[in-house]
Design an enzyme around this catalytic site. Sequence first.
Site, PDB file in Angstrom:
ATOM      1  N   SER A 101       0.814  -1.202   0.000  1.00 20.91           N
ATOM      2  CA  SER A 101       0.000   0.000   0.000  1.00 20.91           C
ATOM      3  C   SER A 101       0.857   1.267   0.000  1.00 20.91           C
ATOM      4  CB  SER A 101      -0.941  -0.052   1.211  1.00 20.91           C
ATOM      5  OG  SER A 101      -1.931   0.930   1.149  1.00 20.91           O
ATOM      6  N   HIS A 126      -2.634  -1.709  -4.352  1.00 21.34           N
ATOM      7  CA  HIS A 126      -4.089  -1.603  -4.436  1.00 21.34           C
ATOM      8  C   HIS A 126      -4.487  -0.138  -4.390  1.00 21.34           C
ATOM      9  CE1 HIS A 126      -4.490  -2.016   0.277  1.00 21.34           C
ATOM     10  NE2 HIS A 126      -3.816  -0.959  -0.075  1.00 21.34           N
TER      11      HIS A 126
END
Length: 201
Positions: A101, A126
């Site tokens: 992330s 993501h």
Amino acid sequence: METPHEHDEPAAAPSTAEPRNAFLEEKAFKSRTVLLFGEVSDRSAADIARRLIALDAESDKPIDMLVSSPGGHLESGDAIHDIIRFIGAPVNMIGTGWVGSAATHLYLAVPRDRRFCLPNTRFLIHQPSGGAGGPASDIAIHAREIIKARERIAQTIARETGKPLDSVLADIERDRWLSAEEAIDYGLVGRIIQNKSELRR
């Protein structure tokens, strides 16, 4: 008859934690090594920015930054990413454990030839998540900001990996896990290393 201080608590033994921590901090500074282990937060961003700026002021020799983090606060990751690009000393980014992330975003602050990882590192890319509540107008504003952040993250990944933006946007629609080898193929990582001597090749 009680003697003076008979029931006083025994004096605590002096702690060795503080001198040990200071010793380790000094060793890390002298070896030009910065660690990010755990969540990316305002506190960790401030600490890492301070260290990077101090090391940059000390010398223009490379700084080694080891990252093992699930990610965290996106803007804190932005701060670290931008400080790495702001200073003059080059940074060798070394992934270990897992880099996910917001941590992946700051990992991409350096050129690919300075992006390394250890063999068992895993990467996660993501889109940013959000859980805004409150009035509908505030939720709509938050949703627009999430979309902007998603575009910005995708653009960074595309720029640093050489992948088309549309392909990256599709890849980050859901969690995308990559092994060290898969991260090489994707363009996130320049080289897998096993020991520190390989950084200087």
